[in-house]
Design an enzyme around this catalytic site. Sequence first.
Site, PDB file in Angstrom:
ATOM      1  N   GLY A  41       0.826  -1.208   0.000  1.00 51.86           N
ATOM      2  CA  GLY A  41       0.000   0.000   0.000  1.00 51.86           C
ATOM      3  C   GLY A  41       0.856   1.251   0.000  1.00 51.86           C
ATOM      4  O   GLY A  41       0.669   2.164  -0.831  1.00 51.86           O
ATOM      5  N   ASN A 184       0.707 -11.037 -11.031  1.00 50.05           N
ATOM      6  CA  ASN A 184       1.838 -11.548 -11.806  1.00 50.05           C
ATOM      7  C   ASN A 184       1.505 -12.992 -12.169  1.00 50.05           C
ATOM      8  O   ASN A 184       0.411 -13.489 -11.834  1.00 50.05           O
ATOM      9  CB  ASN A 184       3.162 -11.385 -11.044  1.00 50.05           C
ATOM     10  CG  ASN A 184       3.203 -12.184  -9.749  1.00 50.05           C
ATOM     11  OD1 ASN A 184       2.493 -13.174  -9.595  1.00 50.05           O
ATOM     12  ND2 ASN A 184       4.020 -11.748  -8.807  1.00 50.05           N
ATOM     13  N   GLY A 222       6.870  -8.981 -15.594  1.00 47.11           N
ATOM     14  CA  GLY A 222       8.252  -8.595 -15.299  1.00 47.11           C
ATOM     15  C   GLY A 222       8.891  -7.929 -16.496  1.00 47.11           C
ATOM     16  O   GLY A 222       8.320  -7.030 -17.121  1.00 47.11           O
ATOM     17  N   ALA A 249       9.068  -4.065  -5.171  1.00 46.22           N
ATOM     18  CA  ALA A 249       8.056  -3.023  -5.441  1.00 46.22           C
ATOM     19  C   ALA A 249       7.963  -2.632  -6.914  1.00 46.22           C
ATOM     20  O   ALA A 249       7.304  -1.640  -7.241  1.00 46.22           O
ATOM     21  CB  ALA A 249       8.272  -1.775  -4.594  1.00 46.22           C
ATOM     22  N   ALA A 250       8.559  -3.407  -7.809  1.00 40.41           N
ATOM     23  CA  ALA A 250       8.360  -3.118  -9.243  1.00 40.41           C
ATOM     24  C   ALA A 250       6.878  -3.256  -9.589  1.00 40.41           C
ATOM     25  O   ALA A 250       6.311  -2.442 -10.321  1.00 40.41           O
ATOM     26  CB  ALA A 250       9.188  -4.074 -10.092  1.00 40.41           C
ATOM     27  N   GLY A 251       6.234  -4.286  -9.013  1.00 37.34           N
ATOM     28  CA  GLY A 251       4.802  -4.483  -9.250  1.00 37.34           C
ATOM     29  C   GLY A 251       3.977  -3.344  -8.662  1.00 37.34           C
ATOM     30  O   GLY A 251       2.986  -2.902  -9.256  1.00 37.34           O
ATOM     31  N   ASP A 252       4.385  -2.863  -7.490  1.00 39.65           N
ATOM     32  CA  ASP A 252       3.651  -1.748  -6.866  1.00 39.65           C
ATOM     33  C   ASP A 252       3.786  -0.491  -7.727  1.00 39.65           C
ATOM     34  O   ASP A 252       2.829   0.271  -7.893  1.00 39.65           O
ATOM     35  CB  ASP A 252       4.210  -1.461  -5.466  1.00 39.65           C
ATOM     36  CG  ASP A 252       4.067  -2.658  -4.548  1.00 39.65           C
ATOM     37  OD1 ASP A 252       3.095  -3.411  -4.715  1.00 39.65           O
ATOM     38  OD2 ASP A 252       4.924  -2.832  -3.667  1.00 39.65           O
TER      39      ASP A 252
HETATM   40  O1  RIB Z   1       5.727  -5.366  -3.026  1.00 37.08           O
HETATM   41  C1  RIB Z   1       6.867  -5.172  -2.247  1.00 37.08           C
HETATM   42  C2  RIB Z   1       6.488  -5.062  -0.800  1.00 37.08           C
HETATM   43  O2  RIB Z   1       5.968  -6.301  -0.372  1.00 37.08           O
HETATM   44  C3  RIB Z   1       7.630  -4.774   0.138  1.00 37.08           C
HETATM   45  O3  RIB Z   1       7.884  -3.393   0.286  1.00 37.08           O
HETATM   46  C4  RIB Z   1       7.220  -5.485   1.408  1.00 37.08           C
HETATM   47  O4  RIB Z   1       6.953  -4.629   2.479  1.00 37.08           O
HETATM   48  C5  RIB Z   1       6.009  -6.331   1.030  1.00 37.08           C
HETATM   49  O5  RIB Z   1       4.842  -5.765   1.459  1.00 37.08           O
END
Ligand code: RIB
Length: 309
Positions: A41, A184, A222, A249-252
Amino acid sequence: MLPIQVIGSLNIDMTVLLPRFHLPGETITGMDFRIYPGGKGGNQAVAAARLGANVHFVGMLGEDDNGAFYVRVLTEAGADVSGIGKTGEAASGIALIEVDKTGENRIVVVPGANALADDTHVRYHQEKLPDKKICMLQLEIPVYTCMEAARRAHANGDIVILDPAPAIHLPDSFLQNVDFITPNEGELARLTGMPAGTMDNIQAAAHALIGRGVKHVVAKLGANGCLYVDRERMLHSPGFRVDVVDTTAAGDSFNAGLAYAVANNYPIEEALRFANAVGAVSTTGAGAQSAMPTQEDVEKLMARGSRDY
Ligand code: RIB
């Protein structure tokens, strides 16, 4: 531009850099140890804010130093933190992360305060922001909270973007309130019980999710970019070539790019390309948030072009 409300987790990432992932029972020497802000988040909120979105965060921290630190991080990124609750009943969330030399990662999350982000807290902050907005969800807070948040957001006319991570079985009543789901390959396989190892497999699994009520599936691939599927179309948007340091955190970041693009009403092809670029740039630095790009960084990468596989 629509505002973005991120409802989700905040973790402190304890990150070890390793020469390689080790085997059960084996002791190896790490090369570096760092502490970063993270949590899916928080990462999505910081990435969206860095792109210039108007971000409101809803979640839960402990009444501890990590919690105070994270409020500063989000505030400095430009996010509205008025939806963050503090609890004395649990510590702020923690993630133990291993990153190998290729930038791949393995993560263990201890939810702590995130597990106390309940429906009452989230409902209060959703109702305080009645405008049409983008609602970004992940699955690191209780799933019931996420389901109810999606239901209310959908009823309000918001656009719901769900990152189904960590993946668990989700009822159709949840999926029917989701506009975009962004698994993914592993998450897609877990969500559907279907293989997701080839483009044909991914397409079939994505159609299964559409059949269960999701409107748009964006499978994150990816370095291969992403595959978009809706009832009529299937589009592959290739990834960008970058020097990878850390994929955490590439996905985030991808999700934040997608949310920003949807908030600005980009056509879907452009939205996918933009999201790929945001995800790619984010892998070029250590830790979850250090390399999350500004608009200018994204434009620079997009001007260089994509690669296809
Ligand atoms: O998506 C990466 C995140 O997954 C990390 O920052 C970790 O805290 C987990 O929540």
